[in-house]
Write a protein that holds these residues in place. Sequence first.
Motif, PDB file in Angstrom:
ATOM      1  N   UNK A 196       0.802  -1.233   0.000  1.00 52.82           N
ATOM      2  CA  UNK A 196       0.000   0.000   0.000  1.00 52.82           C
ATOM      3  C   UNK A 196       0.833   1.281   0.000  1.00 52.82           C
ATOM      4  N   UNK A 197       1.961   1.283   0.702  1.00 54.23           N
ATOM      5  CA  UNK A 197       2.759   2.511   0.800  1.00 54.23           C
ATOM      6  C   UNK A 197       3.472   2.864  -0.516  1.00 54.23           C
ATOM      7  N   UNK A 198       3.432   1.964  -1.496  1.00 48.59           N
ATOM      8  CA  UNK A 198       4.090   2.236  -2.781  1.00 48.59           C
ATOM      9  C   UNK A 198       3.240   3.079  -3.732  1.00 48.59           C
ATOM     10  N   UNK A 199       1.979   3.278  -3.382  1.00 45.08           N
ATOM     11  CA  UNK A 199       1.071   4.034  -4.263  1.00 45.08           C
ATOM     12  C   UNK A 199       0.915   5.462  -3.772  1.00 45.08           C
ATOM     13  N   UNK A 200       1.046   6.408  -4.707  1.00 43.86           N
ATOM     14  CA  UNK A 200       0.790   7.813  -4.387  1.00 43.86           C
ATOM     15  C   UNK A 200      -0.193   8.360  -5.415  1.00 43.86           C
ATOM     16  N   UNK A 201      -1.365   8.778  -4.937  1.00 42.72           N
ATOM     17  CA  UNK A 201      -2.348   9.405  -5.832  1.00 42.72           C
ATOM     18  C   UNK A 201      -1.897  10.843  -6.050  1.00 42.72           C
ATOM     19  N   UNK A 202      -1.724  11.235  -7.308  1.00 44.64           N
ATOM     20  CA  UNK A 202      -1.222  12.576  -7.618  1.00 44.64           C
ATOM     21  C   UNK A 202      -2.369  13.554  -7.840  1.00 44.64           C
TER      22      UNK A 202
END
Length: 137
Positions: free
Chosen positions: A49-55
């Motif tokens: 989960x920590x690998x995803x960043x919503x821009x």
Amino acid sequence: MSEAIKGSCLCGEVSYEVSGKFKGFMLCHCTRCQKASGSAHVANIFTAPENLKIISGEANIKRYDLPNPPAFGKCFCSNCGSVVPYLNGAGTAVIIPAGTLDEDPGIRPKANIFWKNRAGWFDDGVKAACHDEFPSK
Ligand SMILES: [Zn+2]
Ligand SMILES: [Zn+2]
């Protein structure tokens, strides 16, 4: 994968970046995935989960969770309907729909799951004629 790669929905309002290591890549042919995608199968890449960043477009993301089984859900852009990355039911992994990536993820599918449930026309589609663009006739 070392550098972050970008992804987005069809309309572009939702965009994201994924970095770190992918845990797996599976094509799921279950009947729920057929309904959810409108296609023969989904193509899901798994990561922490920590690998995803919503821009952008986070406010546009809607989630649908199937009441039964409760672990099945999806997130989609409320503007264009494209599926977008989402947390799995257990909260242990993020699922990246491979078709939303803007770049080649490097990883390749390792398994076709729920193969016994695959669409009756899937095998024929794989063998059908190939055209580089929409055929003229
Ligand atoms: Zn969209
Ligand atoms: Zn499935």
